[in-house]
Design a protein around this motif. Structure first.
Motif, PDB file in Angstrom:
ATOM      1  N   ASP A   1       0.769  -1.242  -0.084  1.00 30.77           N
ATOM      2  CA  ASP A   1      -0.076   0.003   0.007  1.00 30.77           C
ATOM      3  C   ASP A   1       0.891   1.291  -0.040  1.00 30.77           C
ATOM      4  OD1 ASP A   1       0.768  -0.854   2.444  1.00 30.77           O
ATOM      5  OD2 ASP A   1      -0.594   0.136   3.729  1.00 30.77           O
ATOM      6  N   VAL A   2       0.378   2.292  -0.360  1.00 31.28           N
ATOM      7  CA  VAL A   2       1.063   3.615  -0.491  1.00 31.28           C
ATOM      8  C   VAL A   2      -0.323   4.704  -0.143  1.00 31.28           C
ATOM      9  CG1 VAL A   2       2.212   5.276  -1.982  1.00 31.28           C
ATOM     10  CG2 VAL A   2       2.436   3.078  -2.546  1.00 31.28           C
ATOM     11  N   GLY A   3       0.493   5.744   0.732  1.00 30.97           N
ATOM     12  CA  GLY A   3      -0.715   6.622   1.157  1.00 30.97           C
ATOM     13  C   GLY A   3      -0.074   7.661   1.930  1.00 30.97           C
ATOM     14  N   TYR A   4      -0.981   8.598   2.664  1.00 32.68           N
ATOM     15  CA  TYR A   4      -0.685   9.528   3.407  1.00 32.68           C
ATOM     16  C   TYR A   4      -1.403   9.746   4.634  1.00 32.68           C
ATOM     17  CZ  TYR A   4       0.661  14.430   4.372  1.00 32.68           C
ATOM     18  OH  TYR A   4       1.305  15.677   5.209  1.00 32.68           O
ATOM     19  N   GLU A   5      -0.552   9.998   5.642  1.00 31.67           N
ATOM     20  CA  GLU A   5      -1.043  10.115   7.067  1.00 31.67           C
ATOM     21  C   GLU A   5      -0.619  11.639   7.771  1.00 31.67           C
ATOM     22  OE1 GLU A   5      -0.077   7.239   9.897  1.00 31.67           O
ATOM     23  OE2 GLU A   5      -1.011   5.625   8.495  1.00 31.67           O
ATOM     24  N   ALA A   6      -1.530  12.518   8.162  1.00 32.32           N
ATOM     25  CA  ALA A   6      -1.471  13.844   8.407  1.00 32.32           C
ATOM     26  C   ALA A   6      -0.108  13.878   9.435  1.00 32.32           C
ATOM     27  CB  ALA A   6      -2.688  14.502   8.833  1.00 32.32           C
ATOM     28  N   ASP A   7      -0.183  13.077  10.339  1.00 31.17           N
ATOM     29  CA  ASP A   7       0.850  13.063  11.509  1.00 31.17           C
ATOM     30  C   ASP A   7       2.366  12.402  11.116  1.00 31.17           C
ATOM     31  OD1 ASP A   7      -0.298  10.837  11.562  1.00 31.17           O
ATOM     32  OD2 ASP A   7      -0.228  10.422  13.542  1.00 31.17           O
ATOM     33  N   LYS A   8       2.069  11.504  10.129  1.00 27.80           N
ATOM     34  CA  LYS A   8       3.289  10.615   9.697  1.00 27.80           C
ATOM     35  C   LYS A   8       3.874  11.015   8.519  1.00 27.80           C
ATOM     36  CE  LYS A   8       2.019   7.126  13.024  1.00 27.80           C
ATOM     37  NZ  LYS A   8       1.875   5.631  13.057  1.00 27.80           N
TER      38      LYS A   8
ATOM     39  N   TYR B   1       7.414   2.146   5.672  1.00 27.76           N
ATOM     40  CA  TYR B   1       8.412   3.341   5.770  1.00 27.76           C
ATOM     41  C   TYR B   1       7.492   4.516   5.551  1.00 27.76           C
ATOM     42  CZ  TYR B   1      11.638  -0.265   4.341  1.00 27.76           C
ATOM     43  OH  TYR B   1      12.565  -1.245   4.181  1.00 27.76           O
ATOM     44  N   TYR B   2       7.786   5.565   6.339  1.00 26.72           N
ATOM     45  CA  TYR B   2       7.186   6.756   6.456  1.00 26.72           C
ATOM     46  C   TYR B   2       7.956   8.054   5.983  1.00 26.72           C
ATOM     47  CZ  TYR B   2       3.078   4.748   8.755  1.00 26.72           C
ATOM     48  OH  TYR B   2       1.969   4.202   9.143  1.00 26.72           O
ATOM     49  N   PHE B   3       7.712   8.847   5.547  1.00 24.61           N
ATOM     50  CA  PHE B   3       8.451  10.040   4.669  1.00 24.61           C
ATOM     51  C   PHE B   3       7.637  11.334   5.087  1.00 24.61           C
ATOM     52  CE2 PHE B   3       9.213   6.231   2.296  1.00 24.61           C
ATOM     53  CZ  PHE B   3      10.575   6.057   2.196  1.00 24.61           C
ATOM     54  N   LYS B   4       8.313  12.101   5.798  1.00 25.48           N
ATOM     55  CA  LYS B   4       7.247  13.513   6.183  1.00 25.48           C
ATOM     56  C   LYS B   4       7.416  14.224   4.996  1.00 25.48           C
ATOM     57  CE  LYS B   4       6.147  13.377  10.704  1.00 25.48           C
ATOM     58  NZ  LYS B   4       7.098  14.243  11.768  1.00 25.48           N
TER      59      LYS B   4
ATOM     60  N   ASP C   1      17.809   8.888   3.097  1.00 25.42           N
ATOM     61  CA  ASP C   1      18.086  10.271   3.620  1.00 25.42           C
ATOM     62  C   ASP C   1      16.666  11.069   3.978  1.00 25.42           C
ATOM     63  OD1 ASP C   1      20.774   9.920   3.272  1.00 25.42           O
ATOM     64  OD2 ASP C   1      20.838  11.002   1.312  1.00 25.42           O
ATOM     65  N   TRP C   2      15.661  10.766   3.228  1.00 23.34           N
ATOM     66  CA  TRP C   2      14.341  11.209   3.405  1.00 23.34           C
ATOM     67  C   TRP C   2      13.358  10.403   4.450  1.00 23.34           C
ATOM     68  CZ3 TRP C   2      12.826  15.512   0.716  1.00 23.34           C
ATOM     69  CH2 TRP C   2      13.654  15.950  -0.141  1.00 23.34           C
ATOM     70  N   LEU C   3      13.977   9.519   4.609  1.00 25.63           N
ATOM     71  CA  LEU C   3      13.068   8.540   5.821  1.00 25.63           C
ATOM     72  C   LEU C   3      12.943   9.151   6.965  1.00 25.63           C
ATOM     73  CD1 LEU C   3      11.929   5.676   5.865  1.00 25.63           C
ATOM     74  CD2 LEU C   3      13.981   4.718   6.984  1.00 25.63           C
ATOM     75  N   THR C   4      11.828   9.244   7.689  1.00 24.68           N
ATOM     76  CA  THR C   4      11.457   9.725   8.986  1.00 24.68           C
ATOM     77  C   THR C   4      10.846   8.620   9.923  1.00 24.68           C
ATOM     78  OG1 THR C   4       9.243  10.769   8.031  1.00 24.68           O
ATOM     79  CG2 THR C   4      11.194  12.180   8.009  1.00 24.68           C
ATOM     80  N   GLY C   5      10.110   7.660   9.469  1.00 25.09           N
ATOM     81  CA  GLY C   5       9.707   6.790  10.562  1.00 25.09           C
ATOM     82  C   GLY C   5       9.497   5.370   9.983  1.00 25.09           C
TER      83      GLY C   5
END
Length: 513
Positions: free
Chosen positions: A90-97, A204-207, A153-157
């Motif tokens: 899956d690919v998506g977006y979460e406001a906090d992550k 994987y999360y990326f702000k 380098d873009w990974l945040t979570g």
């Protein structure tokens, strides 16, 4: 078992798809003794599956993402069970992550969705079928990496399933770039420390992510081998090293030093159009580069595509340079190729090729080993990618990727289909590699290089031969340099029972290597 979370397929079930789960891209490897496949659909299911697998199969459980293992870290006769994260794409977006990518996705699936739904891009590799599960956490790179850096380098979570205690069940943790102490170490170790070492990454999360380019130019140049004696070959490699060190970050080069069986070598340059390098300036820059190259050797556009993992498909064109939309160029440079047998080696370089390297490269690209024919060598090459740019603006200790001063990244490759020819191809590439790095002990060891040029190896291009040359700890030091002790410390914190293991996994103590 909750079938909404995971499905266990056992060998005794005799399902028709079972054998297909036992082999990946590299047809040299097959998990012939595997007894169970766990298809995981979310983090909860992964934790449940991992617990069941460890109870039943102990430390013979392996983690599979895309299945592009260069070595038999997953698909071997020792493997009893495989945790397959493929369904989590899956690919998506979460406001906090921020943006998230399931670890079961591939370079191509992630690119398509990020491009279509968000206008964003991850600076990942061009081989479409490579799985994100290992690619990102291994420090993956691609044709936008000089401009945008590495994937890590873009990974945040990270969402990751771990089992730090034998007495407690596996659990899911979320760690970020801001985590402290043990959690901070786990996040850091996953920014280049590879997959299958500390747990099972599920997301994987990326702000933030780079905005996708609108267009890019693709320049293809071929140099006929019959026009390249050793001095001309040296001039080409000298030019390419200077190009790698000085060209704008918008450009990324792939120099495919193909075996003489192909009659030519190929240079591919992607020039991304941005506000810093507009179209007219980009064309002028390319024209200047073509003029420089024309002074070294005659060039023309390739007449046929070359296939193979890592071997970019170069399509015939009436001109050297063509402008594409970025989606189109990503389709064009999308070349995993057919599944076949293969062997790979790697190196980083901070400077131009020394004369001894050039001589050895030239020599081995002309050798046809005993037992093989000229046709057998048509998929043997050394690919030299440009590196540096934004990659080298990051401190070597900020992520687990320590190589932050190199200008080129090398991948030695050979492919074949006939199992009876394994030994001949393996001997060729081993001799090739050891001859190039003879002055530094047979590997690109920075500790043995008085000229501060070579800078170790790339973990995602894993090479078990290194264990035979310098031992397991020596191999890990080639991959991670001064970052190795912290990685081993993280292993002890999060996987002290060594459930996650393979031939080049981290030990729980350096004394055990």
């Amino acid at each position: 078992m909750d079938t909404n979370n995971y499905v266990k397929i056992a060998v005794e079930d005799a399902t028709p798809q079972f054998p297909s789960f036992l082999q990946g891209f590299n047809r040299r490897w097959f998990a012939g003794n595997c007894e169970a496949i766990y298809l995981c659909y979310n983090a909860q299911g992964t934790a449940q599956a991992l617990e069941d697998a460890i109870i039943n199969y102990g430390d013979k459980v392996k983690i599979k993402g895309g299945g592009h293992c260069y070595e038999n870290f997953v698909f071997s006769n020792d493997t009893k069970a495989i945790i397959d994260v493929g369904p989590m794409n899956d690919v998506g977006y979460e406001a906090d992550k921020g943006y998230y990518l399931g670890s079961g996705g591939t370079n191509w699936s992630a690119f398509k969705t990020l491009f279509r739904d968000y206008g964003k891009v991850l600076p990942a590799g061009s081989c479409y079928s490579v799985g994100l599960g290992g690619h990102i956490c291994g420090g993956g790179y691609g044709l936008l990496s000089r401009l945008n850096g590495l994937t890590t380098d873009w990974l945040t979570g990270l969402e990751i399933v771990v089992k730090p205690s034998a007495r407690k069940p596996a659990k899911t943790v979320y760690v970020t770039a801001d985590s402290d102490n043990d959690a901070g170490n786990l996040f850091w170790a996953s920014t280049g420390g590879g997959g299958g070492n500390f747990g099972v990454i599920t997301r994987y999360y990326f702000k933030e992510l780079p905005t996708v380019p609108q267009t890019a130019l693709l320049t293809t140049i071929a140099f006929k081998w019959d026009a390249l004696n050793l001095p001309a070959f040296k001039k080409l490699l000298d030019w390419y090293a200077n190009f790698s060190a000085t060209t704008p970050r918008n450009q990324f080069g792939l120099f495919k030093l193909l075996h003489v069986a192909n009659q030519e070598i190929q240079l591919i340059i992607q020039t991304t159009i941005t506000k810093d390098l507009k179209r007219e300036a980009a064309y002028n820059l390319i024209q200047q580069q073509l003029q420089e190259l024309s002074a070294i050797a005659s060039h023309h556009t390739p007449q046929a595509p070359i296939f193979g993992h890592g071997n970019i498909q170069v399509h015939p064109s009436s001109s050297h340079t063509t402008e594409y939309t970025y989606y189109e160029i990503s389709q064009t440079l999308n070349g995993s190729g057919a599944n076949q047998r293969g062997k790979y080696k790697s190196a980083y370089m901070r400077k131009a090729f020394p004369p001894a390297h050039i001589k050895a490269i030239y020599e081995y690209l002309h050798i046809v080993p005993n037992g093989l024919t000229l046709v057998d060598m048509q998929q043997s090459l050394l690919q030299v990618d440009t590196y540096g740019g934004r990659i080298n603006t990051i401190n070597p200790s900020t992520t687990a990727i320590a190589q932050r001063s190199s200008i080129m990244k090398l991948q030695y490759q050979t492919y074949w289909t006939d199992e009876s020819k394994d030994a001949f191809h393996l001997q060729w590439i081993r001799d090739f590699y050891s001859t190039v790095y003879a002055a530094t002990g047979g590997t690109p060891s920075p500790a043995l290089d008085p000229n501060n040029n070579v800078d170790g190896c790339y973990y995602n291009y894993c090479d078990s031969d290194l264990n035979d040359i310098v031992g397991k700890e020596g191999a890990l030091r080639l991959y991670f340099l001064d970052n190795l002790p912290r990685l081993v410390g993280t292993k002890q914190q999060w996987d002290p029972n060594n459930y996650f293991n393979h031939a080049q996994s981290f030990p729980v103590s350096l004394d055990e290597t």
